[in-house]
Scaffold this motif. Structure first.
Motif, PDB file in Angstrom:
ATOM      1  N   PRO A  39       0.816  -1.220   0.000  1.00  0.00           N
ATOM      2  CA  PRO A  39       0.000   0.000   0.000  1.00  0.00           C
ATOM      3  C   PRO A  39       0.851   1.274   0.000  1.00  0.00           C
ATOM      4  CG  PRO A  39      -0.934  -1.587   1.516  1.00  0.00           C
ATOM      5  CD  PRO A  39       0.394  -2.156   1.056  1.00  0.00           C
ATOM      6  N   THR A  40       1.957   1.261   0.730  1.00  0.00           N
ATOM      7  CA  THR A  40       2.846   2.433   0.762  1.00  0.00           C
ATOM      8  C   THR A  40       3.490   2.660  -0.599  1.00  0.00           C
ATOM      9  OG1 THR A  40       3.283   2.082   3.119  1.00  0.00           O
ATOM     10  CG2 THR A  40       4.841   3.460   1.907  1.00  0.00           C
ATOM     11  N   GLU A  41       3.957   1.599  -1.229  1.00  0.00           N
ATOM     12  CA  GLU A  41       4.553   1.726  -2.562  1.00  0.00           C
ATOM     13  C   GLU A  41       3.521   2.241  -3.558  1.00  0.00           C
ATOM     14  OE1 GLU A  41       7.808  -1.910  -2.155  1.00  0.00           O
ATOM     15  OE2 GLU A  41       5.808  -2.314  -2.955  1.00  0.00           O
ATOM     16  N   PHE A  42       2.290   1.739  -3.454  1.00  0.00           N
ATOM     17  CA  PHE A  42       1.251   2.193  -4.376  1.00  0.00           C
ATOM     18  C   PHE A  42       0.954   3.675  -4.164  1.00  0.00           C
ATOM     19  CE2 PHE A  42      -2.798   2.891  -6.342  1.00  0.00           C
ATOM     20  CZ  PHE A  42      -2.687   2.165  -7.513  1.00  0.00           C
ATOM     21  N   HIS A  43       0.940   4.124  -2.924  1.00  0.00           N
ATOM     22  CA  HIS A  43       0.684   5.538  -2.641  1.00  0.00           C
ATOM     23  C   HIS A  43       1.797   6.417  -3.218  1.00  0.00           C
ATOM     24  CE1 HIS A  43      -1.119   8.536   0.471  1.00  0.00           C
ATOM     25  NE2 HIS A  43      -1.157   8.984  -0.751  1.00  0.00           N
ATOM     26  N   VAL A  44       3.044   6.006  -3.086  1.00  0.00           N
ATOM     27  CA  VAL A  44       4.166   6.730  -3.698  1.00  0.00           C
ATOM     28  C   VAL A  44       3.977   6.782  -5.205  1.00  0.00           C
ATOM     29  CG1 VAL A  44       6.644   6.612  -4.205  1.00  0.00           C
ATOM     30  CG2 VAL A  44       5.839   6.293  -1.858  1.00  0.00           C
ATOM     31  N   LEU A  45       3.651   5.636  -5.806  1.00  0.00           N
ATOM     32  CA  LEU A  45       3.420   5.558  -7.248  1.00  0.00           C
ATOM     33  C   LEU A  45       2.312   6.514  -7.677  1.00  0.00           C
ATOM     34  CD1 LEU A  45       4.005   4.077  -9.935  1.00  0.00           C
ATOM     35  CD2 LEU A  45       2.337   2.358  -9.215  1.00  0.00           C
ATOM     36  N   GLU A  46       1.227   6.535  -6.939  1.00  0.00           N
ATOM     37  CA  GLU A  46       0.089   7.401  -7.248  1.00  0.00           C
ATOM     38  C   GLU A  46       0.478   8.885  -7.185  1.00  0.00           C
ATOM     39  OE1 GLU A  46      -4.611   7.400  -6.130  1.00  0.00           O
ATOM     40  OE2 GLU A  46      -3.196   6.813  -4.562  1.00  0.00           O
ATOM     41  N   ILE A  47       1.228   9.265  -6.164  1.00  0.00           N
ATOM     42  CA  ILE A  47       1.673  10.658  -6.041  1.00  0.00           C
ATOM     43  C   ILE A  47       2.569  11.033  -7.217  1.00  0.00           C
ATOM     44  CG2 ILE A  47       3.115  12.236  -4.688  1.00  0.00           C
ATOM     45  CD1 ILE A  47       2.033  10.741  -2.163  1.00  0.00           C
ATOM     46  N   VAL A  56       8.747  15.900  -7.209  1.00  0.00           N
ATOM     47  CA  VAL A  56       7.986  15.840  -5.963  1.00  0.00           C
ATOM     48  C   VAL A  56       9.015  15.805  -4.838  1.00  0.00           C
ATOM     49  CG1 VAL A  56       6.292  14.573  -4.603  1.00  0.00           C
ATOM     50  CG2 VAL A  56       6.127  14.565  -7.105  1.00  0.00           C
ATOM     51  N   ARG A  57       8.997  16.843  -4.025  1.00  0.00           N
ATOM     52  CA  ARG A  57       9.959  16.963  -2.942  1.00  0.00           C
ATOM     53  C   ARG A  57       9.723  15.886  -1.886  1.00  0.00           C
ATOM     54  NH1 ARG A  57      12.831  21.565  -2.935  1.00  0.00           N
ATOM     55  NH2 ARG A  57      13.140  21.444  -0.682  1.00  0.00           N
ATOM     56  N   ARG A  58      10.794  15.499  -1.243  1.00  0.00           N
ATOM     57  CA  ARG A  58      10.713  14.464  -0.202  1.00  0.00           C
ATOM     58  C   ARG A  58       9.725  14.853   0.893  1.00  0.00           C
ATOM     59  NH1 ARG A  58      14.505  10.590  -0.426  1.00  0.00           N
ATOM     60  NH2 ARG A  58      14.437  10.202   1.810  1.00  0.00           N
ATOM     61  N   ASP A  59       9.747  16.112   1.307  1.00  0.00           N
ATOM     62  CA  ASP A  59       8.842  16.534   2.377  1.00  0.00           C
ATOM     63  C   ASP A  59       7.375  16.445   1.956  1.00  0.00           C
ATOM     64  OD1 ASP A  59       9.218  18.712   0.653  1.00  0.00           O
ATOM     65  OD2 ASP A  59       9.010  20.189   2.240  1.00  0.00           O
ATOM     66  N   THR A  60       7.104  16.538   0.663  1.00  0.00           N
ATOM     67  CA  THR A  60       5.730  16.390   0.177  1.00  0.00           C
ATOM     68  C   THR A  60       5.221  14.979   0.439  1.00  0.00           C
ATOM     69  OG1 THR A  60       6.065  18.072  -1.518  1.00  0.00           O
ATOM     70  CG2 THR A  60       4.233  16.546  -1.852  1.00  0.00           C
ATOM     71  N   PHE A  61       6.076  13.991   0.209  1.00  0.00           N
ATOM     72  CA  PHE A  61       5.678  12.611   0.493  1.00  0.00           C
ATOM     73  C   PHE A  61       5.357  12.444   1.974  1.00  0.00           C
ATOM     74  CE2 PHE A  61       8.067  11.880  -3.447  1.00  0.00           C
ATOM     75  CZ  PHE A  61       7.172  11.076  -4.128  1.00  0.00           C
ATOM     76  N   PHE A  62       6.197  13.010   2.828  1.00  0.00           N
ATOM     77  CA  PHE A  62       5.970  12.884   4.263  1.00  0.00           C
ATOM     78  C   PHE A  62       4.654  13.548   4.667  1.00  0.00           C
ATOM     79  CE2 PHE A  62      10.706  12.549   4.210  1.00  0.00           C
ATOM     80  CZ  PHE A  62      10.754  11.208   4.559  1.00  0.00           C
ATOM     81  N   GLN A  63       4.371  14.700   4.096  1.00  0.00           N
ATOM     82  CA  GLN A  63       3.126  15.402   4.416  1.00  0.00           C
ATOM     83  C   GLN A  63       1.907  14.624   3.940  1.00  0.00           C
ATOM     84  OE1 GLN A  63       3.600  19.196   2.557  1.00  0.00           O
ATOM     85  NE2 GLN A  63       5.032  19.956   4.095  1.00  0.00           N
ATOM     86  N   LYS A  64       1.991  14.086   2.724  1.00  0.00           N
ATOM     87  CA  LYS A  64       0.830  13.413   2.141  1.00  0.00           C
ATOM     88  C   LYS A  64       0.632  11.996   2.655  1.00  0.00           C
ATOM     89  CE  LYS A  64       0.544  15.995  -2.081  1.00  0.00           C
ATOM     90  NZ  LYS A  64      -0.112  15.959  -3.347  1.00  0.00           N
TER      91      LYS A  64
END
Length: 112
Positions: A39-47, A56-64
């Motif tokens: 699920p985490t990999e899929f969410h990264v893929l989706e973003i 996409v900045r690293r901090d954006t992933f952490f926020q989302k």
């Protein structure tokens, strides 16, 4: 040519060469083989796909992904997640990775 489209039944599908991502069913197919992603990999893929061509900045992933639950995640977690995703997806027909690492900043979904 890569695109996201609505097909009958309202399913969101992304196609890029031999890669197909079904957002509704959370499935990934590459070269006619189902790719198992967490699920985490899929969410990264989706973003990344939703921001294709953009960094996409690293901090954006952490926020989302992680901060919304109030959970602390080490910076290395994102690096490992993206690395695993890159390995699972393999390369495009031209031999290049779908995901480009922008050192010290973030990641970009490469477009043709």
């Amino acid at each position: 040519m890569a695109n996201v489209r609505r097909i009958s039944g309202g399913t969101d599908i992304y196609k890029d060469g031999t890669l197909t991502v079904d957002f509704r069913n959370k499935s990934v197919i590459h070269a006619d083989k189902h790719i198992s992603v967490s699920p985490t990999e899929f969410h990264v893929l989706e973003i990344l796909i939703n921001n294709k061509g953009l960094i996409v900045r690293r901090d954006t992933f952490f926020q989302k992904m992680w901060d919304r639950y109030g959970t602390f995640v080490e910076d290395n977690t994102l690096t490992v997640t993206v690395s695993r995703l890159k390995t699972k997806l393999g390369n495009r027909a031209d031999g290049k990775s779908y995901i480009e690492t922008i050192r010290g900043i973030g990641y970009r979904w490469k477009i043709n």
